[in-house]
Each structure stands twice: as structure tokens, then as C-alpha cells.
Design a protein around this motif. Structure first.
Motif, PDB file in Angstrom:
ATOM      1  N   LEU A   1      28.756 115.983 100.573  1.00 51.34           N
ATOM      2  CA  LEU A   1      27.319 116.205 100.710  1.00 51.34           C
ATOM      3  C   LEU A   1      26.590 115.974  99.389  1.00 51.34           C
ATOM      4  CD1 LEU A   1      27.355 119.326 103.064  1.00 51.34           C
ATOM      5  CD2 LEU A   1      26.645 117.001 103.637  1.00 51.34           C
ATOM      6  N   ARG A   2      27.289 116.179  98.277  1.00 52.56           N
ATOM      7  CA  ARG A   2      26.689 115.943  96.955  1.00 52.56           C
ATOM      8  C   ARG A   2      26.855 114.503  96.479  1.00 52.56           C
ATOM      9  NH1 ARG A   2      29.529 120.665  95.528  1.00 52.56           N
ATOM     10  NH2 ARG A   2      30.868 119.461  94.128  1.00 52.56           N
ATOM     11  N   LYS A   3      27.999 113.875  96.807  1.00 55.75           N
ATOM     12  CA  LYS A   3      28.352 112.634  96.137  1.00 55.75           C
ATOM     13  C   LYS A   3      28.425 111.390  97.022  1.00 55.75           C
ATOM     14  CE  LYS A   3      31.394 112.728  92.923  1.00 55.75           C
ATOM     15  NZ  LYS A   3      32.605 112.834  92.114  1.00 55.75           N
ATOM     16  N   ALA A   4      28.539 111.542  98.312  1.00 58.61           N
ATOM     17  CA  ALA A   4      28.724 110.375  99.181  1.00 58.61           C
ATOM     18  C   ALA A   4      27.498 109.472  99.151  1.00 58.61           C
ATOM     19  CB  ALA A   4      29.015 110.817 100.608  1.00 58.61           C
ATOM     20  N   THR A   5      27.735 108.163  99.250  1.00 62.12           N
ATOM     21  CA  THR A   5      26.654 107.192  99.263  1.00 62.12           C
ATOM     22  C   THR A   5      26.400 106.641 100.660  1.00 62.12           C
ATOM     23  OG1 THR A   5      28.163 105.343  98.799  1.00 62.12           O
ATOM     24  CG2 THR A   5      27.233 106.502  96.903  1.00 62.12           C
ATOM     25  N   THR A   6      27.270 106.992 101.603  1.00 63.33           N
ATOM     26  CA  THR A   6      27.175 106.480 102.973  1.00 63.33           C
ATOM     27  C   THR A   6      26.679 107.577 103.904  1.00 63.33           C
ATOM     28  OG1 THR A   6      29.083 105.078 102.493  1.00 63.33           O
ATOM     29  CG2 THR A   6      28.452 105.309 104.803  1.00 63.33           C
ATOM     30  N   ALA A   7      25.670 107.256 104.702  1.00 58.68           N
ATOM     31  CA  ALA A   7      25.109 108.257 105.606  1.00 58.68           C
ATOM     32  C   ALA A   7      26.153 108.779 106.587  1.00 58.68           C
ATOM     33  CB  ALA A   7      23.931 107.652 106.368  1.00 58.68           C
ATOM     34  N   GLU A   8      27.043 107.883 107.062  1.00 59.40           N
ATOM     35  CA  GLU A   8      28.078 108.307 108.009  1.00 59.40           C
ATOM     36  C   GLU A   8      29.012 109.351 107.404  1.00 59.40           C
ATOM     37  OE1 GLU A   8      27.278 103.942 109.148  1.00 59.40           O
ATOM     38  OE2 GLU A   8      27.237 105.196 107.348  1.00 59.40           O
TER      39      GLU A   8
ATOM     40  N   GLU B   1      45.056 115.470  93.678  1.00 56.94           N
ATOM     41  CA  GLU B   1      44.255 114.673  94.601  1.00 56.94           C
ATOM     42  C   GLU B   1      42.809 115.170  94.651  1.00 56.94           C
ATOM     43  OE1 GLU B   1      47.253 113.015  98.049  1.00 56.94           O
ATOM     44  OE2 GLU B   1      46.950 115.183  97.943  1.00 56.94           O
ATOM     45  N   MET B   2      42.642 116.484  94.645  1.00 60.67           N
ATOM     46  CA  MET B   2      41.294 117.037  94.651  1.00 60.67           C
ATOM     47  C   MET B   2      40.561 116.692  93.360  1.00 60.67           C
ATOM     48  SD  MET B   2      40.682 118.405  97.585  1.00 60.67           S
ATOM     49  CE  MET B   2      39.229 119.422  97.246  1.00 60.67           C
ATOM     50  N   ASP B   3      41.286 116.705  92.256  1.00 60.15           N
ATOM     51  CA  ASP B   3      40.680 116.337  90.967  1.00 60.15           C
ATOM     52  C   ASP B   3      40.264 114.866  90.968  1.00 60.15           C
ATOM     53  OD1 ASP B   3      39.999 117.050  88.182  1.00 60.15           O
ATOM     54  OD2 ASP B   3      41.592 115.647  87.645  1.00 60.15           O
ATOM     55  N   ASP B   4      41.130 114.005  91.511  1.00 59.66           N
ATOM     56  CA  ASP B   4      40.814 112.581  91.601  1.00 59.66           C
ATOM     57  C   ASP B   4      39.578 112.352  92.474  1.00 59.66           C
ATOM     58  OD1 ASP B   4      43.007 112.002  90.009  1.00 59.66           O
ATOM     59  OD2 ASP B   4      44.301 111.427  91.696  1.00 59.66           O
ATOM     60  N   LEU B   5      39.496 113.087  93.580  1.00 62.69           N
ATOM     61  CA  LEU B   5      38.346 112.953  94.467  1.00 62.69           C
ATOM     62  C   LEU B   5      37.074 113.394  93.764  1.00 62.69           C
ATOM     63  CD1 LEU B   5      37.282 112.312  97.325  1.00 62.69           C
ATOM     64  CD2 LEU B   5      37.744 114.708  97.926  1.00 62.69           C
ATOM     65  N   ASN B   6      37.167 114.472  93.023  1.00 61.65           N
ATOM     66  CA  ASN B   6      36.008 114.997  92.312  1.00 61.65           C
ATOM     67  C   ASN B   6      35.490 114.014  91.262  1.00 61.65           C
ATOM     68  OD1 ASN B   6      34.151 117.203  91.878  1.00 61.65           O
ATOM     69  ND2 ASN B   6      35.222 117.617  89.962  1.00 61.65           N
ATOM     70  N   LYS B   7      36.410 113.233  90.688  1.00 66.24           N
ATOM     71  CA  LYS B   7      36.032 112.284  89.642  1.00 66.24           C
ATOM     72  C   LYS B   7      35.541 110.943  90.195  1.00 66.24           C
ATOM     73  CE  LYS B   7      39.240 114.125  86.166  1.00 66.24           C
ATOM     74  NZ  LYS B   7      40.505 113.881  85.427  1.00 66.24           N
ATOM     75  N   ALA B   8      35.868 110.657  91.448  1.00 63.03           N
ATOM     76  CA  ALA B   8      35.473 109.378  92.033  1.00 63.03           C
ATOM     77  C   ALA B   8      33.960 109.314  92.219  1.00 63.03           C
ATOM     78  CB  ALA B   8      36.174 109.172  93.368  1.00 63.03           C
ATOM     79  N   THR B   9      33.438 108.088  92.182  1.00 66.44           N
ATOM     80  CA  THR B   9      31.994 107.905  92.335  1.00 66.44           C
ATOM     81  C   THR B   9      31.707 106.719  93.254  1.00 66.44           C
ATOM     82  OG1 THR B   9      31.920 106.478  90.373  1.00 66.44           O
ATOM     83  CG2 THR B   9      31.464 108.829  90.036  1.00 66.44           C
ATOM     84  N   GLY B  10      30.472 106.674  93.725  1.00 64.68           N
ATOM     85  CA  GLY B  10      30.001 105.538  94.496  1.00 64.68           C
ATOM     86  C   GLY B  10      30.796 105.305  95.775  1.00 64.68           C
ATOM     87  N   SER B  11      30.935 104.023  96.124  1.00 67.41           N
ATOM     88  CA  SER B  11      31.611 103.670  97.360  1.00 67.41           C
ATOM     89  C   SER B  11      33.092 104.024  97.328  1.00 67.41           C
ATOM     90  CB  SER B  11      31.448 102.176  97.644  1.00 67.41           C
ATOM     91  OG  SER B  11      32.011 101.402  96.603  1.00 67.41           O
ATOM     92  N   MET B  12      33.684 104.090  96.121  1.00 69.77           N
ATOM     93  CA  MET B  12      35.092 104.458  96.041  1.00 69.77           C
ATOM     94  C   MET B  12      35.296 105.929  96.399  1.00 69.77           C
ATOM     95  SD  MET B  12      36.300 101.570  95.645  1.00 69.77           S
ATOM     96  CE  MET B  12      37.771 102.312  96.249  1.00 69.77           C
ATOM     97  N   PHE B  13      34.301 106.761  96.075  1.00 71.92           N
ATOM     98  CA  PHE B  13      34.369 108.159  96.520  1.00 71.92           C
ATOM     99  C   PHE B  13      34.376 108.199  98.037  1.00 71.92           C
ATOM    100  CE2 PHE B  13      32.319 111.821  98.373  1.00 71.92           C
ATOM    101  CZ  PHE B  13      33.018 112.882  97.806  1.00 71.92           C
ATOM    102  N   ASP B  14      33.492 107.447  98.659  1.00 63.70           N
ATOM    103  CA  ASP B  14      33.399 107.463 100.127  1.00 63.70           C
ATOM    104  C   ASP B  14      34.735 107.077 100.768  1.00 63.70           C
ATOM    105  OD1 ASP B  14      30.791 108.021  99.543  1.00 63.70           O
ATOM    106  OD2 ASP B  14      29.941 106.278 100.552  1.00 63.70           O
ATOM    107  N   ARG B  15      35.332 105.995 100.275  1.00 61.43           N
ATOM    108  CA  ARG B  15      36.606 105.542 100.833  1.00 61.43           C
ATOM    109  C   ARG B  15      37.705 106.580 100.601  1.00 61.43           C
ATOM    110  NH1 ARG B  15      39.903 101.630 102.720  1.00 61.43           N
ATOM    111  NH2 ARG B  15      38.118 100.389 103.320  1.00 61.43           N
TER     112      ARG B  15
END
Length: 203
Positions: free
Chosen positions: A76-83, A132-146
């Protein structure tokens, strides 16, 4: 979910705890007179009963759901895709109340309720590791979404497996009903996320 909250078994178990008569072990609760929420003088049709599988289901599903809610908050904070944001909203709306429901059952059965983070190091089915949670927290943009969608698919698959086990081995009617609901809802969400994954960029 209202019908699950009002399930006779859950009501009887919770009220038995309030009146101090739910001294049962890990196998099954003894038979006892039950009462519904609305009127303490109104008997229910069956005594509360649960077994070790019911306790294990609630105890494991609580931290499992808690991690899913944490992941939803991240999206909800970081995703770039509405879906992705829509999925996160739906997941949080469904699973946060279920955490309270499962916690209430454990309390009614006289069992400990897991605290947030208590099982963070466990390898429960579908749970993300701290790394894995740390990696997710650090991801940004479309790579976070994926990354989020890939992780949530795995997370949901774990919850579905746990729900199937409860339906096979559990005894408490409310717990089994919730397990069926979780399996149905999360199987549908897995299919939605798998379709979404095909539309997300890979790099």
C-alpha cells in the motif's frame, strides 16, 4: 464472515472460558453446557469441542496472517501498480479480522495466543524469511511489484495447504469453516496474482 463468528462451537468455547470451565487439554474439550452470545440462559445445540489440529491451525495461521498484513501494508505504501494495491487492500481487509477471530478461539480454549513477531524465524509453510522480508522492503518501483506478487503467491499457497490440513484433521466446526473460506478466497487470489505476474516487467 458473520456466520463464522456466530458458529455455535466458537461461541460456546469462548463463553466457557469466560465462566472458567474450559479446562481442556490438547486433544478434545469435555462436554459442557453452552450458551449463545445474546442470552446466557439460552442453551446451544451442542457442546464445544476442539482438538490439537484446531489449536495448531489457529496458532500457525495467526503469524502467517500477520506477515501477510505486513506485506500488504508495504504494498500500500510502495507498489506502483493499481492491481497490486487493490490486492493488498483486499488481503488486509480479509486477514486482519481473521487474526482477531483466531486469537479469540485460542483464548477461549485456554491456549496461548502468538504475539507479533513470535514466529518470525519459523519455516512455516509459505512464510517469508527475515532476509526475504528485508529484500522486499528494499525493493522499489516495478521490481517491488513483481517481488511482492511472487512472494504473496508462495505465501497464499502455504495458507491453502494449512487450511486443507485443518479441514481434514480439525474438529471444531467454526475452525473448519474458516479453513474452507481461506482456501477458497486465497486460491482465487493466487489465480489473480499469477495472471498479474505475466503482465509485470521482469527487469
Amino acid at each position: 464472515m458473520t456466520h463464522v463468528y456466530r458458529t455455535t462451537a466458537a461461541s460456546a468455547a469462548l463463553l466457557a472460558a469466560v465462566f472458567g470451565v474450559a479446562g481442556c487439554g490438547d486433544s478434545e474439550a469435555g462436554s459442557m453446557p453452552g450458551m449463545n452470545h445474546g442470552s446466557p440462559s439460552t442453551p446451544v445445540s451442542a457442546a464445544a469441542a476442539f482438538n490439537a489440529a484446531d489449536v495448531a491451525f489457529a496458532t500457525q495461521m495467526i503469524p502467517h496472517h500477520q506477515q501477510a498484513v505486513t506485506m500488504a501494508d508495504l504494498a500500500l505504501r510502495k507498489a506502483t501498480t493499481a492491481e497490486v494495491k487493490n490486492l493488498a487492500t483486499a488481503i488486509k481487509a480479509a486477514q486482519a479480522p481473521e487474526i482477531e477471530q483466531l486469537s479469540g478461539w485460542l483464548t477461549g480454549w485456554g491456549k496461548p495466543v502468538p504475539t507479533p513477531g513470535e514466529h518470525s524465524g519459523h519455516t512455516m509453510t509459505g512464510m517469508m524469511s527475515p532476509q526475504e522480508m528485508d529484500d522486499l522492503n528494499k525493493a522499489t518501483g516495478s521490481m517491488f511489484d513483481r517481488m511482492w506478487v511472487e512472494m504473496m503467491i508462495k505465501h497464499h499457497q502455504g495458507a491453502v495447504a494449512m487450511a486443507k490440513t485443518e479441514q481434514t484433521s480439525g474438529k471444531d466446526a467454526a475452525s473448519v469453516a474458516l479453513a474452507k473460506k481461506i482456501q477458497t478466497a486465497q486460491t482465487t487470489e493466487i489465480a489473480t496474482m499469477q495472471r498479474l505476474l505475466g503482465r509485470l516487467p521482469t527487469a
